[in-house]
Scaffold this motif. Structure first.
Motif, PDB file in Angstrom:
ATOM      1  N   GLY A 338      38.043  -2.719  26.755  1.00 60.16           N
ATOM      2  CA  GLY A 338      38.661  -3.834  28.014  1.00 60.16           C
ATOM      3  C   GLY A 338      37.988  -3.882  29.770  1.00 60.16           C
ATOM      4  O   GLY A 338      37.515  -2.463  29.621  1.00 60.16           O
ATOM      5  N   ALA A 339      38.293  -4.907  30.423  1.00 63.40           N
ATOM      6  CA  ALA A 339      38.378  -4.696  31.789  1.00 63.40           C
ATOM      7  C   ALA A 339      39.060  -3.830  32.592  1.00 63.40           C
ATOM      8  O   ALA A 339      40.542  -3.375  31.781  1.00 63.40           O
ATOM      9  CB  ALA A 339      37.949  -5.749  32.445  1.00 63.40           C
ATOM     10  N   TYR A 340      38.799  -3.240  34.087  1.00 67.56           N
ATOM     11  CA  TYR A 340      39.375  -2.580  34.574  1.00 67.56           C
ATOM     12  C   TYR A 340      40.177  -3.707  35.478  1.00 67.56           C
ATOM     13  O   TYR A 340      39.671  -3.089  36.796  1.00 67.56           O
ATOM     14  CB  TYR A 340      38.400  -1.972  35.612  1.00 67.56           C
ATOM     15  N   TYR A 341      41.493  -4.090  34.979  1.00 69.78           N
ATOM     16  CA  TYR A 341      41.995  -4.369  35.203  1.00 69.78           C
ATOM     17  C   TYR A 341      42.794  -4.736  34.943  1.00 69.78           C
ATOM     18  O   TYR A 341      43.712  -5.484  33.777  1.00 69.78           O
ATOM     19  CB  TYR A 341      41.412  -6.429  35.299  1.00 69.78           C
ATOM     20  N   PRO A 342      44.672  -5.058  35.612  1.00 66.48           N
ATOM     21  CA  PRO A 342      44.731  -4.983  37.208  1.00 66.48           C
ATOM     22  C   PRO A 342      45.155  -3.278  37.549  1.00 66.48           C
ATOM     23  O   PRO A 342      44.830  -2.421  37.068  1.00 66.48           O
ATOM     24  CB  PRO A 342      45.981  -5.271  37.163  1.00 66.48           C
ATOM     25  N   ILE A 343      43.893  -2.806  38.844  1.00 62.10           N
ATOM     26  CA  ILE A 343      44.017  -1.446  39.562  1.00 62.10           C
ATOM     27  C   ILE A 343      45.120  -1.072  39.550  1.00 62.10           C
ATOM     28  O   ILE A 343      46.343  -2.276  40.622  1.00 62.10           O
ATOM     29  CB  ILE A 343      43.011  -1.991  40.781  1.00 62.10           C
ATOM     30  N   ALA A 344      45.979  -0.202  39.851  1.00 63.70           N
ATOM     31  CA  ALA A 344      46.812   0.394  40.526  1.00 63.70           C
ATOM     32  C   ALA A 344      46.865   1.556  41.220  1.00 63.70           C
ATOM     33  O   ALA A 344      45.987   2.453  40.145  1.00 63.70           O
ATOM     34  CB  ALA A 344      47.795   0.353  39.274  1.00 63.70           C
ATOM     35  N   MET A 345      46.663   2.243  42.258  1.00 69.16           N
ATOM     36  CA  MET A 345      46.013   3.352  43.108  1.00 69.16           C
ATOM     37  C   MET A 345      47.756   4.047  43.118  1.00 69.16           C
ATOM     38  O   MET A 345      48.529   2.889  44.116  1.00 69.16           O
ATOM     39  CB  MET A 345      44.966   3.151  44.106  1.00 69.16           C
ATOM     40  N   THR A 346      47.526   5.208  43.307  1.00 70.51           N
ATOM     41  CA  THR A 346      48.603   5.807  43.798  1.00 70.51           C
ATOM     42  C   THR A 346      48.937   5.821  44.933  1.00 70.51           C
ATOM     43  O   THR A 346      47.851   6.489  45.532  1.00 70.51           O
ATOM     44  CB  THR A 346      48.798   7.296  42.801  1.00 70.51           C
ATOM     45  N   GLY A 347      49.723   5.582  45.406  1.00 64.76           N
ATOM     46  CA  GLY A 347      50.510   6.232  46.832  1.00 64.76           C
ATOM     47  C   GLY A 347      50.823   7.314  47.299  1.00 64.76           C
ATOM     48  O   GLY A 347      50.990   7.982  46.663  1.00 64.76           O
ATOM     49  N   SER A 348      51.907   7.342  48.230  1.00 66.55           N
ATOM     50  CA  SER A 348      52.572   8.056  48.193  1.00 66.55           C
ATOM     51  C   SER A 348      53.666   7.957  49.235  1.00 66.55           C
ATOM     52  O   SER A 348      54.252   6.730  49.147  1.00 66.55           O
ATOM     53  CB  SER A 348      52.014   8.928  49.302  1.00 66.55           C
ATOM     54  N   ASN A 349      54.545   9.080  49.508  1.00 73.57           N
ATOM     55  CA  ASN A 349      56.263   8.154  49.940  1.00 73.57           C
ATOM     56  C   ASN A 349      56.215   7.924  51.431  1.00 73.57           C
ATOM     57  O   ASN A 349      56.943   8.200  52.892  1.00 73.57           O
ATOM     58  CB  ASN A 349      57.263   9.177  49.672  1.00 73.57           C
ATOM     59  N   GLN A 350      54.756   8.407  52.303  1.00 75.66           N
ATOM     60  CA  GLN A 350      54.610   8.269  54.034  1.00 75.66           C
ATOM     61  C   GLN A 350      54.015   6.551  53.442  1.00 75.66           C
ATOM     62  O   GLN A 350      53.567   5.580  52.559  1.00 75.66           O
ATOM     63  CB  GLN A 350      53.618   8.643  53.952  1.00 75.66           C
ATOM     64  N   SER A 351      54.471   6.293  55.540  1.00 72.81           N
ATOM     65  CA  SER A 351      53.830   5.290  55.891  1.00 72.81           C
ATOM     66  C   SER A 351      53.054   5.134  56.548  1.00 72.81           C
ATOM     67  O   SER A 351      52.511   6.129  56.449  1.00 72.81           O
ATOM     68  CB  SER A 351      55.666   4.368  56.110  1.00 72.81           C
ATOM     69  N   ILE A 352      52.689   3.344  57.127  1.00 73.69           N
ATOM     70  CA  ILE A 352      51.195   3.596  57.668  1.00 73.69           C
ATOM     71  C   ILE A 352      51.864   4.570  59.185  1.00 73.69           C
ATOM     72  O   ILE A 352      50.076   4.867  59.432  1.00 73.69           O
ATOM     73  CB  ILE A 352      50.587   1.522  57.971  1.00 73.69           C
ATOM     74  N   SER A 353      52.873   3.585  59.184  1.00 78.95           N
ATOM     75  CA  SER A 353      53.326   4.399  61.288  1.00 78.95           C
ATOM     76  C   SER A 353      53.010   6.199  60.812  1.00 78.95           C
ATOM     77  O   SER A 353      52.433   6.353  62.045  1.00 78.95           O
ATOM     78  CB  SER A 353      54.225   3.950  61.548  1.00 78.95           C
ATOM     79  N   ASP A 354      54.052   6.532  59.372  1.00 78.78           N
ATOM     80  CA  ASP A 354      53.140   7.920  59.662  1.00 78.78           C
ATOM     81  C   ASP A 354      51.948   8.549  59.398  1.00 78.78           C
ATOM     82  O   ASP A 354      51.091   9.831  60.340  1.00 78.78           O
ATOM     83  CB  ASP A 354      53.405   8.538  57.793  1.00 78.78           C
TER      84      ASP A 354
END
Length: 448
Positions: A338-354
């Motif tokens: 099947g298609a590659y959807y939905p996409i979920a990319m792993t993040g971190s516990n940091q904020s944009i401010s960090d």
């Protein structure tokens, strides 16, 4: 689709009964029937007040008939059994005279779906125009108190998708979704974001409005800086408009035919396979197909009936596999997943401010706008920054800058990722904000 007098949303039993009846009415060698029905509502606002409030009921039933490798489809938007029967007949008549399809694939047999059913939130399905208006009022009041103008939309959808075929395939998904898009402008300053959730009460409307208004105020009186290659931090909303272009390029047929950044060529320049399994991106890039992600809880099957199960797409920067259509998988002896959807990319516990605090110098991008291919084979795209672009120095945003046009080879961007923030949902995908070591800005624009 048109407005109908059908129920706002059918029950799963009623929907399956309807598509099964259409299958039984067919005299084709094979038949596939799909049904979409639901209630879609939207509140639109501008200049700090609601400008439009709409709600529509949708109903669409599609019938595809097969005679050998010939097929044709017909659809109906009327909830009327006689009209549906006529649609089945029309589909058969067209299929008999249709040209043969050299890439025909037989219909799928019954499938097993291991994931839970999608989220269906009763509060979202039944939310009133008055309740939507109250959320909009709160968001507009935040802008008004700051002397800014707010515009955007707040929408909800409750939907059902059901399929049935002459091979015994049966499936049904019942789901809800809510979306909030918000722009604030003050003078020559502007900012924007959006948020999507399976339930309207999951949308942080007031918090997002306050964030956008603050960023719009900070973006006033932007300074020009020279185009060039800079370190960049992308807000999640901006990165969400870039990452899918990479995933779309991970199609197996395009790679094998030499039309993708995943292609391998021999000494004569002819296609010689694909690059699945190579270290192409930063080890920080982890991308999955994950419909059961807590922020998504979306459909567990695709439109043709294939299971939409969990799948590793990129692990530690290495593409794990490519997306094979059923036809191309049969040609190559692979499994179609099947298609590659939905996409979920792993993040971190940091904020944009960090991420900003850890950056000596660079550019913060709030939005990537009007993104389009320059070269699909290399996944080079062009687009513009918009709605708040800022210069970072010594771990702080020091002043707004004028917007840029960019030309960027996106696989190179993923190769240069060196930090990620918390992942959030934007539209149908979950992505973090990211910091990249080098991004190519080609010219200054006058857009806000």
């Amino acid at each position: 689709m048109i407005v109908t007098t059908s129920p706002a949303i059918l029950s799963e039993d009623r929907a399956l009964s309807l598509v099964e009846k259409a299958v039984k009415q067919s005299e084709a060698e094979e038949v596939f029937v799909s049904l979409y029905t639901g209630e879609e509502s939207l509140s639109r606002f501008s200049e700090n007040q609601i400008s439009q409030n709409i709600s529509k009921t949708v109903f669409s039933l599609n019938v595809t008939s097969y005679f050998g490798n010939k097929s044709a489809s017909a659809s109906v938007t009327e909830f009327d059994e006689d009209t549906i029967a006529q649609t089945v007949k029309r589909s058969q008549e067209l299929a008999r005279i249709a040209p043969a399809d050299p890439e025909w694939m037989p219909l799928l047999p019954p499938q097993t779906y291991d994931l839970p059913a999608p989220a269906f939130d009763e509060a979202t399905a039944s939310v009133s125009p008055l309740a939507r208006a109250e959320l909009v009022r709160q968001a507009c009041a935040i802008a008004s108190q700051a002397g800014a103008d707010a515009s955007g939309t707040l929408s909800t959808e409750a939907s059902l998708y059901a399929i049935a075929s002459s091979t015994g395939l049966r499936a049904c998904n019942h789901s809800t979704e809510a979306n909030f898009g918000y722009t604030a402008r003050i003078g020559d300053g502007s900012s924007w974001t959006e948020s999507t959730a399976w339930g309207i009460n999951e949308l942080p409307v007031s918090a997002l409005a306050a964030q956008v208004v603050d960023r719009a105020i900070a973006s006033r009186n932007p300074r020009p800086i020279a185009p060039g290659v800079y370190p960049v931090i992308f807000d999640g909303a901006a990165f969400a408009d870039l990452l899918p272009w990479i995933v779309w390029g991970m199609d197996a047929r395009a790679a094998d035919e030499g039309r993708s950044f995943m292609s391998i060529a021999d000494a004569a320049g002819k296609p010689a396979g694909n690059r699945a399994g190579e270290q192409l991106f930063s080890p920080m890039v982890q991308v999955q197909r994950d419909p059961n992600h807590p922020l998504l809880r979306s459909n567990n099957f695709f439109g043709d009936g294939l299971s939409n199960s969990y799948l590793e797409i990129i692990k530690n920067g290495v593409p794990q596999s490519l997306s094979y259509s059923r036809y191309w998988a049969a040609q190559k002896g692979k499994e179609a997943k099947g298609a590659y959807y939905p996409i979920a990319m792993t993040g971190s516990n940091q904020s944009i401010s960090d991420l900003i605090a850890q950056t000596e110098r660079g550019i913060f991008v709030s939005r990537a706008w009007y993104v389009n291919y320059v070269n699909p084979k290399t996944s080079e795209v062009t687009g513009m920054t918009r709605d708040g672009t800022f210069w970072i120095e010594n771990g702080k945003i020091v002043y707004p800058i004028k917007n840029f046009r960019f030309n960027q080879v996106l696989p190179d961007m993923l190769r240069d990722v060196d930090a990620v923030s918390e992942a959030k949902r934007y539209g149908g995908n979950v992505v973090p904000g990211v910091r990249v070591k080098a991004f190519n800005f080609t010219s200054v624009t006058d857009s806000l």
